[in-house]
Write a protein that holds these residues in place. Structure first.
Motif, PDB file in Angstrom:
ATOM      1  N   LYS A 196      38.999  57.570  93.686  1.00  0.00           N
ATOM      2  CA  LYS A 196      39.997  56.877  94.481  1.00  0.00           C
ATOM      3  C   LYS A 196      41.094  56.190  94.563  1.00  0.00           C
ATOM      4  O   LYS A 196      42.544  56.272  94.792  1.00  0.00           O
ATOM      5  CB  LYS A 196      39.649  56.124  95.828  1.00  0.00           C
ATOM      6  CG  LYS A 196      38.848  57.050  96.683  1.00  0.00           C
ATOM      7  CD  LYS A 196      39.356  58.568  96.712  1.00  0.00           C
ATOM      8  CE  LYS A 196      40.450  58.383  97.901  1.00  0.00           C
ATOM      9  NZ  LYS A 196      41.082  59.691  98.430  1.00  0.00           N
ATOM     10  N   ILE A 197      40.693  55.195  93.395  1.00  0.00           N
ATOM     11  CA  ILE A 197      42.023  54.137  92.475  1.00  0.00           C
ATOM     12  C   ILE A 197      42.079  54.163  90.892  1.00  0.00           C
ATOM     13  O   ILE A 197      40.137  54.679  90.305  1.00  0.00           O
ATOM     14  CB  ILE A 197      41.655  53.164  92.901  1.00  0.00           C
ATOM     15  CG1 ILE A 197      41.746  52.638  94.394  1.00  0.00           C
ATOM     16  CG2 ILE A 197      42.438  51.614  92.028  1.00  0.00           C
ATOM     17  CD1 ILE A 197      41.120  51.234  94.809  1.00  0.00           C
ATOM     18  N   LEU A 198      42.971  54.300  90.407  1.00  0.00           N
ATOM     19  CA  LEU A 198      42.850  54.689  89.282  1.00  0.00           C
ATOM     20  C   LEU A 198      43.807  53.567  88.290  1.00  0.00           C
ATOM     21  O   LEU A 198      44.631  53.185  88.615  1.00  0.00           O
ATOM     22  CB  LEU A 198      43.654  56.005  88.591  1.00  0.00           C
ATOM     23  CG  LEU A 198      44.004  56.196  86.599  1.00  0.00           C
ATOM     24  CD1 LEU A 198      42.350  56.343  86.668  1.00  0.00           C
ATOM     25  CD2 LEU A 198      45.024  57.289  86.319  1.00  0.00           C
ATOM     26  N   ILE A 199      43.254  52.814  87.118  1.00  0.00           N
ATOM     27  CA  ILE A 199      43.914  51.362  87.400  1.00  0.00           C
ATOM     28  C   ILE A 199      44.190  52.197  85.189  1.00  0.00           C
ATOM     29  O   ILE A 199      43.107  52.545  84.654  1.00  0.00           O
ATOM     30  CB  ILE A 199      43.341  49.817  87.232  1.00  0.00           C
ATOM     31  CG1 ILE A 199      42.079  49.584  88.666  1.00  0.00           C
ATOM     32  CG2 ILE A 199      43.912  48.554  86.375  1.00  0.00           C
ATOM     33  CD1 ILE A 199      41.141  48.621  88.687  1.00  0.00           C
ATOM     34  N   ALA A 200      45.747  51.661  85.252  1.00  0.00           N
ATOM     35  CA  ALA A 200      46.001  52.463  84.341  1.00  0.00           C
ATOM     36  C   ALA A 200      46.284  51.161  82.791  1.00  0.00           C
ATOM     37  O   ALA A 200      48.154  51.015  84.009  1.00  0.00           O
ATOM     38  CB  ALA A 200      47.359  53.077  84.349  1.00  0.00           C
ATOM     39  N   ASP A 201      45.859  50.562  82.505  1.00  0.00           N
ATOM     40  CA  ASP A 201      46.170  48.700  81.936  1.00  0.00           C
ATOM     41  C   ASP A 201      47.339  49.610  80.295  1.00  0.00           C
ATOM     42  O   ASP A 201      46.787  49.433  79.860  1.00  0.00           O
ATOM     43  CB  ASP A 201      44.895  48.524  81.347  1.00  0.00           C
ATOM     44  CG  ASP A 201      45.165  47.063  81.162  1.00  0.00           C
ATOM     45  OD1 ASP A 201      46.573  46.902  80.941  1.00  0.00           O
ATOM     46  OD2 ASP A 201      44.386  46.601  79.804  1.00  0.00           O
ATOM     47  N   GLU A 202      48.391  49.531  80.533  1.00  0.00           N
ATOM     48  CA  GLU A 202      49.734  49.571  79.326  1.00  0.00           C
ATOM     49  C   GLU A 202      49.418  51.143  78.791  1.00  0.00           C
ATOM     50  O   GLU A 202      48.837  50.970  78.054  1.00  0.00           O
ATOM     51  CB  GLU A 202      49.440  48.408  78.642  1.00  0.00           C
ATOM     52  CG  GLU A 202      50.080  47.132  78.954  1.00  0.00           C
ATOM     53  CD  GLU A 202      51.129  46.175  78.527  1.00  0.00           C
ATOM     54  OE1 GLU A 202      51.043  47.349  78.090  1.00  0.00           O
ATOM     55  OE2 GLU A 202      50.239  44.558  78.341  1.00  0.00           O
ATOM     56  N   SER A 229      45.258  56.606  94.196  1.00  0.00           N
ATOM     57  CA  SER A 229      46.082  55.823  93.827  1.00  0.00           C
ATOM     58  C   SER A 229      46.320  55.016  92.966  1.00  0.00           C
ATOM     59  O   SER A 229      45.414  54.750  92.120  1.00  0.00           O
ATOM     60  CB  SER A 229      46.228  54.595  95.368  1.00  0.00           C
ATOM     61  OG  SER A 229      46.133  54.856  96.374  1.00  0.00           O
ATOM     62  N   ILE A 230      47.430  54.042  92.380  1.00  0.00           N
ATOM     63  CA  ILE A 230      47.382  53.962  90.685  1.00  0.00           C
ATOM     64  C   ILE A 230      47.898  52.610  90.509  1.00  0.00           C
ATOM     65  O   ILE A 230      48.519  52.065  91.626  1.00  0.00           O
ATOM     66  CB  ILE A 230      48.296  54.728  89.760  1.00  0.00           C
ATOM     67  CG1 ILE A 230      47.302  56.322  89.725  1.00  0.00           C
ATOM     68  CG2 ILE A 230      47.947  54.494  88.804  1.00  0.00           C
ATOM     69  CD1 ILE A 230      48.382  57.396  89.661  1.00  0.00           C
ATOM     70  N   ILE A 231      47.147  51.539  89.924  1.00  0.00           N
ATOM     71  CA  ILE A 231      47.634  50.494  89.887  1.00  0.00           C
ATOM     72  C   ILE A 231      47.932  50.261  88.316  1.00  0.00           C
ATOM     73  O   ILE A 231      47.177  50.478  86.884  1.00  0.00           O
ATOM     74  CB  ILE A 231      46.618  49.364  90.052  1.00  0.00           C
ATOM     75  CG1 ILE A 231      46.268  49.298  90.878  1.00  0.00           C
ATOM     76  CG2 ILE A 231      47.213  47.292  89.298  1.00  0.00           C
ATOM     77  CD1 ILE A 231      45.211  47.845  91.362  1.00  0.00           C
ATOM     78  N   LEU A 232      49.422  50.429  88.162  1.00  0.00           N
ATOM     79  CA  LEU A 232      49.939  50.678  86.882  1.00  0.00           C
ATOM     80  C   LEU A 232      50.782  49.214  86.163  1.00  0.00           C
ATOM     81  O   LEU A 232      51.223  48.329  86.555  1.00  0.00           O
ATOM     82  CB  LEU A 232      51.265  51.932  86.598  1.00  0.00           C
ATOM     83  CG  LEU A 232      51.851  51.340  85.531  1.00  0.00           C
ATOM     84  CD1 LEU A 232      50.903  52.627  84.655  1.00  0.00           C
ATOM     85  CD2 LEU A 232      53.489  52.165  86.111  1.00  0.00           C
ATOM     86  N   ILE A 233      49.703  48.981  85.145  1.00  0.00           N
ATOM     87  CA  ILE A 233      49.974  47.602  84.532  1.00  0.00           C
ATOM     88  C   ILE A 233      50.994  47.698  83.252  1.00  0.00           C
ATOM     89  O   ILE A 233      50.719  48.810  82.482  1.00  0.00           O
ATOM     90  CB  ILE A 233      48.555  46.872  84.004  1.00  0.00           C
ATOM     91  CG1 ILE A 233      48.316  46.149  85.126  1.00  0.00           C
ATOM     92  CG2 ILE A 233      48.921  45.551  83.148  1.00  0.00           C
ATOM     93  CD1 ILE A 233      46.234  46.264  84.715  1.00  0.00           C
ATOM     94  N   THR A 234      52.317  46.844  83.015  1.00  0.00           N
ATOM     95  CA  THR A 234      52.853  47.456  81.859  1.00  0.00           C
ATOM     96  C   THR A 234      53.505  46.308  81.431  1.00  0.00           C
ATOM     97  O   THR A 234      53.784  45.466  82.540  1.00  0.00           O
ATOM     98  CB  THR A 234      53.780  48.542  82.461  1.00  0.00           C
ATOM     99  OG1 THR A 234      55.301  48.814  81.223  1.00  0.00           O
ATOM    100  CG2 THR A 234      54.700  48.046  83.107  1.00  0.00           C
TER     101      THR A 234
END
Length: 344
Positions: A196-202, A229-234
């Motif tokens: 349900k949640i994807l964390i994309a770290d850079e 839902s996505i948490i996009l870290i950049t």
């Protein structure tokens, strides 16, 4: 997902480093939340803390809550109950980590095991998180053995992340793939359980701009396809502008501004946010020198008094070095700056 007053500390030579300080965030269903800031501001630490991946010998989550809604089919909770991931027993957290909340780590070169073939690495993920799909009873009923089903599913995942010749890649080692293909493999492993949640770290680190765009477009497509839902870290504000709905700006372990992406870009409130946006090159402008933020990111072992950004801020006032501002709502945005709020 709801994060409340999260505090994460690292230990270095008997000294405490406050890597994340009093961070509160909400991730809404179906949105992409961007977390942006310079290197060392706490973005990756925040991501690791969500899944409780801070190594005990390196640091500790010392305060806060991370709330996540779960159903009662696998965890010992009632339907649609919000649980605090920081309080779940390890065996219960394992049912969420990788299954309900997945993560693409920053560097595929070090995340993939160099001596194990790609297919087997994906297969391991499937065995752990999709035991029912690979159960012997289901395999007997379908007339194929469980290992054959695992391989078919792994190849299907490689195809889903737009890898050409998935059968060949299944039998390849990581070093035989380009950086972009390795990142697609990592993405496939992360979405294999339909989280349900994807964390994309850079996720675009060390990739050329064309491959960066392909990876980001892939994530956007998978988000819609799998209803994630996505948490996009950049650290790239250009990526934030194009691929997120809301953005949180971090500095020295804190969130200094938060709001809808369009609002942040059209009217940034915090001087740090304004400085980051000004540093972006503009297609319609010709310049010999890009705008820069003076100074360096502060040492977390020796943070300045008051507002942590004040030594680099062009709008600082006397109060900024004496008192610490707090994050407060201002129309549709939240900001931590004495230009807009009174002292605590």
């Amino acid at each position: 997902l709801e994060i409340k007053n999260l505090l994460v500390e690292y230990y270095r030579r008997k000294r405490i480093i406050p890597a994340v300080r009093n961070v509160s965030l909400t991730l809404n269903e179906g949105e992409t939340l961007g977390i942006v800031g310079e290197s060392g501001c706490g973005k990756s630490t925040l991501a690791l803390a969500i899944l409780r991946l801070i190594q005990p010998n390196e640091g500790k989550i010392t305060a806060g809550e991370i709330l996540f809604p779960v159903t009662g089919d696998r965890l010992q909770v009632t339907s649609n109950e919000w649980v605090d991931l920081l309080k779940l027993p390890d065996e219960e957290l394992q049912k969420i980590r990788g299954g309900k909340i997945a993560m693409i780590f920053q560097d595929p070169f070090t995340s993939l095991n160099p001596v194990i073939r790609i297919g087997e690495q994906i297969a391991e993920t499937l065995r752990v998180h999709q035991q029912r799909a690979m159960s012997p009873a289901l395999a007997r009923k379908s007339g194929v053995n469980s290992e054959q089903r695992v391989k078919e599913k792994a190849v299907e995942i490689l195809r889903q992340v737009r890898i050409l010749e998935p059968e060949r890649v299944y039998n390849s080692y990581p070093h035989q793939l380009s950086g972009g293909m390795q990142q697609r493999v990592m993405t496939g492993m992360a979405i294999s359980s339909k989280p349900k949640i994807l964390i994309a770290d850079e996720p675009t680190t060390a990739l050329d701009v064309t491959t960066q765009k392909e990876i980001l477009e892939l994530l956007n497509s998978l988000k819609k396809e799998l209803d994630m839902s996505i948490i996009l870290i950049t650290h790239n504000f250009g990526i934030i502008a194009q691929y997120t709905n809301r953005v949180a700006v971090m500095y020295a372990g804190e969130i200094v501004e938060e709001g809808e992406t369009r609002e942040i870009f059209s009217k940034p409130l915090h001087p740090y946010t304004s400085a980051l946006i000004r540093s972006l090159p503009k297609l319609k402008e010709t310049t010999n020198r890009l705008s820069v933020i003076p100074g360096q990111v502060p040492d977390l072992l020796n943070l300045p008094s008051g507002c942590k950004f004040h030594p680099r801020c062009e709008k600082k006032m006397d109060i900024c070095s004496k008192e610490e501002p707090y994050l407060t709502g201002l129309n549709e945005q939240k900001v931590s700056c004495f230009l807009y709020v009174h002292k605590r």
